[in-house]
Design a protein around this motif. Structure first.
Motif, PDB file in Angstrom:
ATOM      1  N   SER A  93       0.256  29.406  -0.048  1.00  0.00           N
ATOM      2  CA  SER A  93      -0.994  29.975   0.446  1.00  0.00           C
ATOM      3  C   SER A  93      -0.665  31.311   1.090  1.00  0.00           C
ATOM      4  O   SER A  93       0.191  31.383   1.976  1.00  0.00           O
ATOM      5  CB  SER A  93      -1.656  29.058   1.475  1.00  0.00           C
ATOM      6  OG  SER A  93      -2.689  29.755   2.162  1.00  0.00           O
ATOM      7  N   ASP A 136      -3.880  25.790  -0.137  1.00  0.00           N
ATOM      8  CA  ASP A 136      -4.561  25.182   1.012  1.00  0.00           C
ATOM      9  C   ASP A 136      -5.979  24.737   0.663  1.00  0.00           C
ATOM     10  O   ASP A 136      -6.577  23.935   1.388  1.00  0.00           O
ATOM     11  CB  ASP A 136      -4.593  26.169   2.184  1.00  0.00           C
ATOM     12  CG  ASP A 136      -5.183  27.516   1.797  1.00  0.00           C
ATOM     13  OD1 ASP A 136      -4.831  28.028   0.723  1.00  0.00           O
ATOM     14  OD2 ASP A 136      -5.992  28.056   2.570  1.00  0.00           O
ATOM     15  N   ASN A 156      -1.365  30.582  -5.774  1.00  0.00           N
ATOM     16  CA  ASN A 156      -1.927  30.821  -4.453  1.00  0.00           C
ATOM     17  C   ASN A 156      -3.095  29.863  -4.154  1.00  0.00           C
ATOM     18  O   ASN A 156      -3.566  29.150  -5.039  1.00  0.00           O
ATOM     19  CB  ASN A 156      -2.404  32.281  -4.396  1.00  0.00           C
ATOM     20  CG  ASN A 156      -2.869  32.690  -3.017  1.00  0.00           C
ATOM     21  OD1 ASN A 156      -2.428  32.145  -2.003  1.00  0.00           O
ATOM     22  ND2 ASN A 156      -3.777  33.650  -2.965  1.00  0.00           N
ATOM     23  N   LYS A 157      -3.551  29.891  -2.914  1.00  0.00           N
ATOM     24  CA  LYS A 157      -4.703  29.112  -2.440  1.00  0.00           C
ATOM     25  C   LYS A 157      -4.448  27.603  -2.530  1.00  0.00           C
ATOM     26  O   LYS A 157      -5.375  26.818  -2.750  1.00  0.00           O
ATOM     27  CB  LYS A 157      -5.971  29.504  -3.188  1.00  0.00           C
ATOM     28  CG  LYS A 157      -6.291  31.000  -3.095  1.00  0.00           C
ATOM     29  CD  LYS A 157      -7.638  31.348  -3.702  1.00  0.00           C
ATOM     30  CE  LYS A 157      -7.873  32.855  -3.662  1.00  0.00           C
ATOM     31  NZ  LYS A 157      -9.199  33.229  -4.220  1.00  0.00           N
TER      32      LYS A 157
END
Length: 422
Positions: A343, A325, A322-323
């Motif tokens: 994301s 971005d 995840n993340k």
């Protein structure tokens, strides 16, 4: 906000720097501001004082200069080490275990979580009854709803002696068994629904709750069913279970579990076993990892070691990084084998993750065609409720229906199987 000096002994242990950065995040989660970090290189801690005498003098002088009130240690200290460090520095000494227990005491919401944390806190206190630093820590945190005082227990820690603590632990364990029995009954009820179960697991603050909420939004779930999102360690300790239906009417139970942390205090291992019962019985685990964190690999290792420690083994897993971005130059959403880079706040990412979950968890489903006589309508109802219907026709002999079904449903419906070549 109260100030703290963070301190640890570097014995050459792998990932020591990671542990110290994590200690800082835990300190902030306990609403204490890390002001200074002091490290001493030793082969092992000093038996009586943890640090060498010179380092303790340095800490005392640093505290005078910064007006810090707390000394937060990266290890679990013995009662003697706690007392001597406090006497020689004049600070309230909190070790890593006490810090995590403090955070858990603040975050627990359900009766089950509160009981688990109270038991773990009492077990920690038992050998430390004469360590005054714990009392001062409680007094300073009690006003904010935290601390080690068991709410509703009717006694302060100063009044507790070894016997009353042991009696209280026994009493709390009895209550916990009753709550666990109720939760077990609920899980059995869900098991009877024959729905596939998917559990989000991973390091605390990796984005599990955000991922869950966006998966729920994608499938049109009621916004009131969403779970708490907060950018902090251990925002919630309670497992949330939600019903999720895909666009082809396949359904799962999705759970958001408590996050992990490295070197989990042994007092909380049993609590994690109960809290993570949903994960232990899941058909699929989705490990959410903060790919933007430089310690992402260590977080994966921590999660898998904790799962192993509490007995969660042999369950298929998707690694959801995840993340993305927040990581410049990283392409997303993108799938590679059992991994997805995404994301949780990106709609296309959530769509791709949703498809990956569905494909994985329903991999054992098969497509069958059945001819169901008109006088066997209950089996037709069962298919409509538990299968993905692809085609329906009506013949003189009954309803001809093609559906994607689970192995269990396929077994029940086997006598109605229709060979399309007939």
């Amino acid at each position: 906000m109260d100030l703290a000096i963070l301190a640890g002994i570097d014995t050459g242990r792998e990932n020591f720097d990671y542990e110290m950065s994590e200690l800082a995040a835990l300190t902030e989660a306990a609403e204490i501001k890390p002001d200074l970090t002091i490290i001493q290189k030793l082969d092992k801690p000093v038996t009586a004082t943890y640090f060498g005498s010179g380092k303790l003098t340095e800490i005392k002088e640093a505290a005078s200069a910064t007006e810090a009130e707390f000394l937060i240690m990266n290890d679990e200290l013995t009662p003697t080490q706690l007392r001597n460090c406090e006497d020689q520095t004049g600070l309230t000494v909190i070790d890593r275990t006490a810090l995590i227990l403090q955070i858990f005491a603040r975050r627990a919401q359900t009766r089950e979580a509160k009981l688990q944390v109270q038991i773990a806190s009492l077990q920690y206190r038992l050998p430390r009854l004469r360590t005054s630093s714990l009392n001062r820590f409680d007094q300073q945190t009690a006003g904010s709803g935290g601390g080690f005082t068991s709410r509703g227990a009717g006694e302060t820690k100063m009044e507790l002696n070894r016997r009353t603590i042991q009696d209280q632990i026994t009493h709390l364990r009895r209550q916990l068994k009753e709550v666990e029995a109720e939760e077990k009954t609920k899980r059995k009820s869900r098991d009877r629904s024959n729905l596939k179960t998917v559990a989000l697991v991973g390091y605390t603050n990796a984005g599990k709750s955000t991922t869950m909420n966006h998966l729920l939004s994608l499938t049109g779930q009621d916004p009131d069913k969403q779970v708490l999102e907060k950018n902090m360690l251990f925002a919630t300790l309670d497992t949330s279970v939600r019903h999720l239906e895909f666009d082809d009417h396949k359904q799962i139970l999705l759970s958001d579990t408590v996050g992990f942390v490295s070197r989990l205090p042994h007092q909380l291992v049993e609590a994690f076993k109960t809290t993570l019962a949903e994960a232990a019985q899941a058909d699929l685990l989705v490990q959410v990892v903060d790919v933007s964190d430089p310690h992402a690999k260590q977080m994966v290792k921590t999660t898998e070691e904790t799962l192993e420690e509490i007995g969660v083994r042999g369950i298929p897993m998707i690694y959801a990084f995840n993340k993305a971005d927040l990581t410049p130059g990283l392409r997303y959403p993108e799938i590679a084998g059992d991994q997805i880079t995404f994301s949780a706040r990106d709609e296309e990412s959530i769509k791709l993750l949703s498809q990956m979950i569905k494909k994985t968890v329903f991999a054992d489903f098969v497509t069958r065609t059945y001819l169901i006589p008109f006088d066997q309508g209950k089996f037709l109802e069962q298919l409509n409720s538990n299968a993905t219907i692809q085609k329906t026709d009506y013949t003189a002999e009954g309803t001809l229906i093609t559906a994607e079904v689970s192995p269990a449903t396929a077994g029940i419906m086997q006598r109605f199987e229709f060979e399309t070549s007939k």
